[in-house]
Design a protein around this motif. Structure first.
Motif, PDB file in Angstrom:
ATOM      1  N   ALA A   6      -6.451  -6.535  -1.490  1.00 15.73           N
ATOM      2  CA  ALA A   6      -7.885  -6.707  -1.725  1.00 15.73           C
ATOM      3  C   ALA A   6      -8.470  -7.676  -0.712  1.00 15.73           C
ATOM      4  CB  ALA A   6      -8.128  -7.218  -3.142  1.00 15.73           C
ATOM      5  N   GLY A   7      -9.597  -7.290  -0.150  1.00 20.08           N
ATOM      6  CA  GLY A   7     -10.264  -8.139   0.822  1.00 20.08           C
ATOM      7  C   GLY A   7     -11.766  -8.097   0.629  1.00 20.08           C
ATOM      8  N   THR A   8     -12.450  -9.016   1.278  1.00 14.60           N
ATOM      9  CA  THR A   8     -13.894  -9.106   1.111  1.00 14.60           C
ATOM     10  C   THR A   8     -14.668  -8.681   2.347  1.00 14.60           C
ATOM     11  OG1 THR A   8     -13.823 -11.434   1.717  1.00 14.60           O
ATOM     12  CG2 THR A   8     -13.777 -10.909  -0.634  1.00 14.60           C
ATOM     13  N   GLY A   9     -13.999  -8.236   3.378  1.00 13.78           N
ATOM     14  CA  GLY A   9     -14.714  -7.803   4.572  1.00 13.78           C
ATOM     15  C   GLY A   9     -13.842  -7.867   5.793  1.00 13.78           C
ATOM     16  N   GLY A  10     -14.459  -7.776   6.963  1.00 15.77           N
ATOM     17  CA  GLY A  10     -13.683  -7.782   8.187  1.00 15.77           C
ATOM     18  C   GLY A  10     -13.257  -6.373   8.558  1.00 15.77           C
ATOM     19  N   SER A  11     -12.159  -6.274   9.223  1.00 17.30           N
ATOM     20  CA  SER A  11     -11.652  -4.976   9.644  1.00 17.30           C
ATOM     21  C   SER A  11     -10.799  -4.360   8.538  1.00 17.30           C
ATOM     22  CB  SER A  11     -10.824  -5.116  10.919  1.00 17.30           C
ATOM     23  OG  SER A  11     -11.619  -5.580  11.980  1.00 17.30           O
ATOM     24  N   TYR A  12     -11.088  -3.123   8.188  1.00 14.21           N
ATOM     25  CA  TYR A  12     -10.415  -2.481   7.056  1.00 14.21           C
ATOM     26  C   TYR A  12      -8.939  -2.272   7.290  1.00 14.21           C
ATOM     27  CZ  TYR A  12     -10.881   1.676   9.974  1.00 14.21           C
ATOM     28  OH  TYR A  12     -10.812   2.574  11.020  1.00 14.21           O
ATOM     29  N   ASP A  13      -8.506  -2.281   8.558  1.00 11.43           N
ATOM     30  CA  ASP A  13      -7.107  -1.997   8.849  1.00 11.43           C
ATOM     31  C   ASP A  13      -6.338  -3.237   9.316  1.00 11.43           C
ATOM     32  OD1 ASP A  13      -7.495  -0.518  12.198  1.00 11.43           O
ATOM     33  OD2 ASP A  13      -8.420  -2.273  11.249  1.00 11.43           O
ATOM     34  N   ARG A  14      -6.923  -4.390   9.178  1.00  9.75           N
ATOM     35  CA  ARG A  14      -6.291  -5.605   9.663  1.00  9.75           C
ATOM     36  C   ARG A  14      -5.699  -6.393   8.504  1.00  9.75           C
ATOM     37  NH1 ARG A  14      -9.893  -8.689  13.831  1.00  9.75           N
ATOM     38  NH2 ARG A  14     -11.057  -9.273  11.942  1.00  9.75           N
ATOM     39  N   ILE A  15      -4.414  -6.663   8.574  1.00  8.80           N
ATOM     40  CA  ILE A  15      -3.710  -7.317   7.475  1.00  8.80           C
ATOM     41  C   ILE A  15      -4.361  -8.650   7.120  1.00  8.80           C
ATOM     42  CG2 ILE A  15      -1.528  -8.444   6.880  1.00  8.80           C
ATOM     43  CD1 ILE A  15      -0.104  -6.204   8.426  1.00  8.80           C
ATOM     44  N   ARG A  16      -4.727  -9.419   8.126  1.00  5.33           N
ATOM     45  CA  ARG A  16      -5.234 -10.771   7.861  1.00  5.33           C
ATOM     46  C   ARG A  16      -6.599 -10.778   7.177  1.00  5.33           C
ATOM     47  NH1 ARG A  16      -6.502 -12.784  14.050  1.00  5.33           N
ATOM     48  NH2 ARG A  16      -8.451 -11.625  14.365  1.00  5.33           N
ATOM     49  N   ASP A  17      -7.251  -9.627   7.107  1.00  7.27           N
ATOM     50  CA  ASP A  17      -8.546  -9.573   6.426  1.00  7.27           C
ATOM     51  C   ASP A  17      -8.421  -9.256   4.944  1.00  7.27           C
ATOM     52  OD1 ASP A  17     -10.218  -8.226   9.328  1.00  7.27           O
ATOM     53  OD2 ASP A  17     -10.171 -10.280   8.551  1.00  7.27           O
ATOM     54  N   TYR A  18      -7.182  -9.133   4.481  1.00  7.85           N
ATOM     55  CA  TYR A  18      -6.938  -8.911   3.058  1.00  7.85           C
ATOM     56  C   TYR A  18      -6.332 -10.179   2.474  1.00  7.85           C
ATOM     57  CZ  TYR A  18      -7.950  -3.993   3.702  1.00  7.85           C
ATOM     58  OH  TYR A  18      -8.582  -2.807   3.980  1.00  7.85           O
ATOM     59  N   ARG A  19      -6.980 -10.693   1.454  1.00  4.54           N
ATOM     60  CA  ARG A  19      -6.581 -11.993   0.900  1.00  4.54           C
ATOM     61  C   ARG A  19      -5.526 -11.877  -0.187  1.00  4.54           C
ATOM     62  NH1 ARG A  19     -10.756 -16.682  -1.300  1.00  4.54           N
ATOM     63  NH2 ARG A  19      -9.162 -18.259  -1.723  1.00  4.54           N
ATOM     64  N   TYR A  20      -5.608 -10.824  -0.992  1.00  4.60           N
ATOM     65  CA  TYR A  20      -4.715 -10.705  -2.144  1.00  4.60           C
ATOM     66  C   TYR A  20      -3.815  -9.487  -1.978  1.00  4.60           C
ATOM     67  CZ  TYR A  20      -8.159 -13.912  -4.042  1.00  4.60           C
ATOM     68  OH  TYR A  20      -8.995 -14.987  -4.231  1.00  4.60           O
ATOM     69  N   TRP A  21      -2.573  -9.642  -2.379  1.00  2.00           N
ATOM     70  CA  TRP A  21      -1.574  -8.591  -2.211  1.00  2.00           C
ATOM     71  C   TRP A  21      -0.752  -8.420  -3.476  1.00  2.00           C
ATOM     72  CZ3 TRP A  21      -0.890  -5.822   2.379  1.00  2.00           C
ATOM     73  CH2 TRP A  21      -1.664  -6.265   3.454  1.00  2.00           C
ATOM     74  N   GLY A  22      -0.370  -7.189  -3.746  1.00  2.00           N
ATOM     75  CA  GLY A  22       0.552  -6.923  -4.817  1.00  2.00           C
ATOM     76  C   GLY A  22       1.983  -7.068  -4.336  1.00  2.00           C
ATOM     77  N   PRO A  23       2.954  -6.984  -5.236  1.00  2.00           N
ATOM     78  CA  PRO A  23       4.364  -7.141  -4.872  1.00  2.00           C
ATOM     79  C   PRO A  23       4.956  -5.912  -4.195  1.00  2.00           C
ATOM     80  CG  PRO A  23       4.180  -6.732  -7.203  1.00  2.00           C
ATOM     81  CD  PRO A  23       2.778  -6.870  -6.697  1.00  2.00           C
ATOM     82  N   GLY A  24       4.273  -4.758  -4.299  1.00  2.00           N
ATOM     83  CA  GLY A  24       4.752  -3.546  -3.652  1.00  2.00           C
ATOM     84  C   GLY A  24       5.505  -2.616  -4.582  1.00  2.00           C
ATOM     85  N   THR A  25       5.542  -1.339  -4.193  1.00  2.00           N
ATOM     86  CA  THR A  25       6.286  -0.331  -4.921  1.00  2.00           C
ATOM     87  C   THR A  25       7.019   0.541  -3.896  1.00  2.00           C
ATOM     88  OG1 THR A  25       6.141   1.399  -6.623  1.00  2.00           O
ATOM     89  CG2 THR A  25       4.338   1.297  -5.037  1.00  2.00           C
ATOM     90  N   GLN A  26       8.261   0.864  -4.186  1.00  2.00           N
ATOM     91  CA  GLN A  26       9.108   1.580  -3.235  1.00  2.00           C
ATOM     92  C   GLN A  26       8.883   3.085  -3.336  1.00  2.00           C
ATOM     93  OE1 GLN A  26      11.599   0.405  -0.876  1.00  2.00           O
ATOM     94  NE2 GLN A  26      11.438   2.556  -0.232  1.00  2.00           N
ATOM     95  N   VAL A  27       8.625   3.695  -2.192  1.00  2.00           N
ATOM     96  CA  VAL A  27       8.551   5.149  -2.080  1.00  2.00           C
ATOM     97  C   VAL A  27       9.652   5.592  -1.135  1.00  2.00           C
ATOM     98  CG1 VAL A  27       7.197   7.109  -1.272  1.00  2.00           C
ATOM     99  CG2 VAL A  27       6.074   5.247  -2.525  1.00  2.00           C
ATOM    100  N   THR A  28      10.488   6.491  -1.617  1.00  2.00           N
ATOM    101  CA  THR A  28      11.570   7.017  -0.799  1.00  2.00           C
ATOM    102  C   THR A  28      11.462   8.536  -0.754  1.00  2.00           C
ATOM    103  OG1 THR A  28      13.014   5.180  -1.435  1.00  2.00           O
ATOM    104  CG2 THR A  28      14.058   7.101  -0.432  1.00  2.00           C
ATOM    105  N   VAL A  29      11.408   9.081   0.457  1.00  2.00           N
ATOM    106  CA  VAL A  29      11.282  10.520   0.635  1.00  2.00           C
ATOM    107  C   VAL A  29      12.559  11.028   1.299  1.00  2.00           C
ATOM    108  CG1 VAL A  29       9.894  12.399   1.560  1.00  2.00           C
ATOM    109  CG2 VAL A  29       8.800  10.235   0.920  1.00  2.00           C
ATOM    110  N   SER A  30      13.278  11.866   0.587  1.00  2.00           N
ATOM    111  CA  SER A  30      14.521  12.407   1.142  1.00  2.00           C
ATOM    112  C   SER A  30      14.249  13.724   1.856  1.00  2.00           C
ATOM    113  CB  SER A  30      15.539  12.610   0.030  1.00  2.00           C
ATOM    114  OG  SER A  30      15.082  13.587  -0.881  1.00  2.00           O
ATOM    115  N   SER A  31      15.044  13.993   2.872  1.00  2.00           N
ATOM    116  CA  SER A  31      14.849  15.227   3.668  1.00  2.00           C
ATOM    117  C   SER A  31      15.621  16.386   3.099  1.00  2.00           C
ATOM    118  CB  SER A  31      15.293  14.968   5.105  1.00  2.00           C
ATOM    119  OG  SER A  31      16.643  14.553   5.130  1.00  2.00           O
TER     120      SER A  31
END
Length: 123
Positions: free
Chosen positions: A98-123
């Motif tokens: 979650a961020g309040t502005g800046g560049s939409y694709d820039r990591i440093r413009d997002y202030r809050y982060w979740g812990p993440g969820t693992q996605v694994t795609v097998s071939s």
């Protein structure tokens, strides 16, 4: 302060679809640009998709354009990432941010982060 929790990651096969969810709590959700990022093993974190305050503006990385769709429900404080036609190279930990502005694709413009969820795609 905004708390974010992702869910929905799992092991799937190439070509399958998956929907990730991100639940937000804390400050007014609609005040934040929401983004999805991912980090594959041994690689840096990269931008995947972002959505503006009202959901009218969306942005995608070239690698997922046409396959992934980001959406949000401000009434439920939720943001989603629908992933179709998954490929093994989509394997990564996916983070909601979650961020309040800046560049939409820039990591440093997002202030809050979740812990993440693992996605694994097998071939």
């Amino acid at each position: 302060q905004v708390q974010l929790v992702e869910s929905g990651g799992e092991l799937v096969q190439a070509g399958d679809s998956l929907r990730l969810s991100c639940a937000a709590s804390g400050r007014t959700f609609s005040n934040y640009v929401m983004g999805w990022f991912r980090q594959a093993p041994g690689k840096g974190r990269e931008f995947v998709a972002a959505i503006g305050f009202t959901g009218s503006r969306v942005y995608y990385a070239d690698s997922v354009k046409g396959r992934f769709t980001i959406s949000r429900d401000n009434a439920k404080n939720m943001v989603y990432l629908q992933m179709n036609s998954l490929k093994p190279e989509d394997t990564a930990v996916y983070y909601c941010a979650a961020g309040t502005g800046g560049s939409y694709d820039r990591i440093r413009d997002y202030r809050y982060w979740g812990p993440g969820t693992q996605v694994t795609v097998s071939s």
